[in-house]
Design a protein around this motif. Structure first.
Motif, mmCIF file in Angstrom:
data_model
loop_
_atom_site.group_PDB
_atom_site.id
_atom_site.type_symbol
_atom_site.label_atom_id
_atom_site.label_comp_id
_atom_site.label_asym_id
_atom_site.label_seq_id
_atom_site.Cartn_x
_atom_site.Cartn_y
_atom_site.Cartn_z
ATOM 1 N N SER A 162 0.837 -1.202 0.000
ATOM 2 C CA SER A 162 0.000 0.000 0.000
ATOM 3 C C SER A 162 0.869 1.249 0.000
ATOM 4 C CB SER A 162 -0.904 0.016 1.238
ATOM 5 O OG SER A 162 -1.570 1.252 1.377
ATOM 6 N N GLY A 163 0.333 2.306 -0.555
ATOM 7 C CA GLY A 163 1.021 3.586 -0.467
ATOM 8 C C GLY A 163 1.170 4.082 0.959
ATOM 9 N N TRP A 164 0.250 3.647 1.834
ATOM 10 C CA TRP A 164 0.319 4.071 3.235
ATOM 11 C C TRP A 164 1.572 3.540 3.920
ATOM 12 C CZ3 TRP A 164 -2.720 7.885 3.349
ATOM 13 C CH2 TRP A 164 -3.989 7.850 2.744
ATOM 14 N N MET A 165 2.213 2.533 3.328
ATOM 15 C CA MET A 165 3.424 1.971 3.919
ATOM 16 C C MET A 165 4.635 2.882 3.746
ATOM 17 S SD MET A 165 2.602 -0.879 5.436
ATOM 18 C CE MET A 165 1.187 0.133 5.952
ATOM 19 N N ARG A 166 4.473 3.996 3.036
ATOM 20 C CA ARG A 166 5.550 4.981 2.959
ATOM 21 C C ARG A 166 5.870 5.533 4.340
ATOM 22 N NH1 ARG A 166 9.540 5.081 0.389
ATOM 23 N NH2 ARG A 166 8.552 5.187 -1.671
ATOM 24 N N VAL A 167 4.865 5.580 5.204
ATOM 25 C CA VAL A 167 5.076 6.017 6.593
ATOM 26 C C VAL A 167 5.287 4.762 7.441
ATOM 27 C CG1 VAL A 167 4.073 7.241 8.558
ATOM 28 C CG2 VAL A 167 3.616 8.043 6.219
ATOM 29 N N ARG A 168 6.498 4.557 7.940
ATOM 30 C CA ARG A 168 6.841 3.310 8.609
ATOM 31 C C ARG A 168 5.960 3.026 9.824
ATOM 32 N NH1 ARG A 168 13.445 2.651 8.612
ATOM 33 N NH2 ARG A 168 13.709 2.619 6.325
ATOM 34 N N GLY A 169 5.554 4.057 10.511
ATOM 35 C CA GLY A 169 4.721 3.856 11.686
ATOM 36 C C GLY A 169 3.415 3.168 11.371
ATOM 37 N N ASN A 170 2.922 3.322 10.130
ATOM 38 C CA ASN A 170 1.678 2.654 9.746
ATOM 39 C C ASN A 170 1.821 1.139 9.792
ATOM 40 O OD1 ASN A 170 0.173 4.980 9.328
ATOM 41 N ND2 ASN A 170 0.755 5.157 7.173
ATOM 42 N N ARG A 171 2.967 0.626 9.348
ATOM 43 C CA ARG A 171 3.181 -0.823 9.393
ATOM 44 C C ARG A 171 3.182 -1.331 10.830
ATOM 45 N NH1 ARG A 171 7.288 -3.957 10.608
ATOM 46 N NH2 ARG A 171 8.783 -2.248 10.642
ATOM 47 N N ARG A 172 3.878 -0.629 11.707
ATOM 48 C CA ARG A 172 3.948 -1.061 13.105
ATOM 49 C C ARG A 172 2.582 -1.006 13.765
ATOM 50 N NH1 ARG A 172 8.658 2.140 12.812
ATOM 51 N NH2 ARG A 172 7.582 3.869 13.841
#
Length: 341
Positions: free
Chosen positions: A265-275
């Motif tokens: 996902s494009g949202w995975m550009r922000v690492r905190g989203n994955r965590r």
């Protein structure tokens, strides 16, 4: 609601309780309630909703629209670039590069041209035609990833990254469960990976039917098999499984034994989203335009007025006004974009 203040003439597109509406053509675009005539930009469920009397979409989207709207839906199509008179306006569909059959809708009335982009991306995608810049006076753009942080890497490099992750888990005797949108993202991954390997991929049932629509349209992808057809008791060690985000944390996941999870996902550009979401890996892959793509598109349309819907609409409109000198403003609608991308 008049979305083009300062003009003496009636705007070609307005916002109504049912969605974007063209008064001179008497049709809605991606309405969020049932209407008499709906022009559909693409087959994602938040754009193609059941219940309208008549639908019109781009020809390559017909299989997906039929799957989404049902056998009884009254669906007509136009080829890309083909023109149709509706009321006082002329409409045509043009490639948006978002998913198979996705389209921008061009509306012309007495020399004035508006384009409703729907969702779009500017990066290459082997599963659909590339975005076609369409010259217009007013351009209605999405703003899902309208912040400077969102810049996409070459998709081929992302596919290589996915393959390395899959290989690593195979060597460790683990399954690789990759969550991604069932329509668009899953098929794009299967097509990109087909350039690198010939292995079979297992897919969730929600993804399987949509993969078959792409195959029927002639899109080359890796061979797939529904998870439901895997014999009970079979080990999933070393397998790659594609599943929609809704399957995460469900009882469906128990069958895979030892596994790692990823999210594309494009949202995975922000690492905190994955965590925060609890995924083991994040792969930055989006079917929407990134920040440079949004700015590039605004310029290439030649539009003097840009109306911005959903996502970071205020940010993009302000940037276009202050840096490009365009007449840009947010266009408020109930639709706020795809949260999973």
């Amino acid at each position: 609601m008049n979305v083009s203040p300062g003009l003496d003439r009636q705007p070609l597109v307005t916002v109504t309780p049912d969605g974007l509406y063209c008064p001179r053509g008497d049709f809605h675009i991606d309405p969020w309630r049932p209407v008499a005539r709906a022009l559909i930009t693409h087959a994602h469920g938040d754009h193609a909703r059941w219940g309208s009397q008549r639908y019109l979409g781009a020809s390559p989207s017909v299989g997906l629209l039929r799957k989404r709207l049902g056998a009884e839906a009254n669906i007509s199509t136009l080829g890309y670039g083909e023109r149709l008179n509706l009321g006082e306006v002329t409409v045509s569909f043009h490639p948006a590069g978002h998913v198979l059959g996705s389209a921008q809708i061009r509306i012309e009335h007495r020399g004035e041209v508006w384009v409703v982009s729907g969702d779009y991306k500017r990066d290459p995608d082997p599963t659909c035609l590339p975005f076609e810049p369409v010259r217009c006076d007013t351009f209605i753009t999405e703003a899902t990833f309208a912040l400077p942080i969102y810049r996409w890497d070459d998709t081929r490099l992302v596919a290589q990254e996915v393959l390395r992750w899959w290989d690593g888990n195979r060597e460790a005797g683990k399954a690789s469960v990759l969550f991604c949108y069932a329509l668009g993202k899953a098929q794009r991954l299967l097509a990109e990976l087909a350039r690198l390997t010939e292995r079979e991929v297992l897919v969730h049932g929600a993804t399987h039917a949509l993969v078959e629509c792409y195959r029927e349209a002639g899109v080359r992808m890796l061979p797939t098999r529904p998870v439901s057809e895997v014999e009970k008791g079979t080990s999933y060690a070393g397998a790659l499984v594609l599943a929609p985000p809704s399957a995460a944390g469900s009882t469906w996941m128990r069958r895979f034994g030892e596994h790692e999870t990823g999210f594309a996902s494009g949202w995975m550009r922000v690492r905190g989203n994955r965590r925060r979401r609890g995924y083991d890996r994040g792969f930055v892959l989006s079917d929407h335009a990134d920040w440079p793509g949004l700015l590039r598109t605004a310029k290439e349309t030649g539009a003097s007025r840009i109306l911005v819907t959903h996502g970071s609409s205020d940010t993009l409109a302000r940037y276009l006004r202050e840096n490009l000198g365009l007449d840009a403003a947010p266009l408020s609608t109930p639709f706020e974009g795809e949260t999973e991308d």
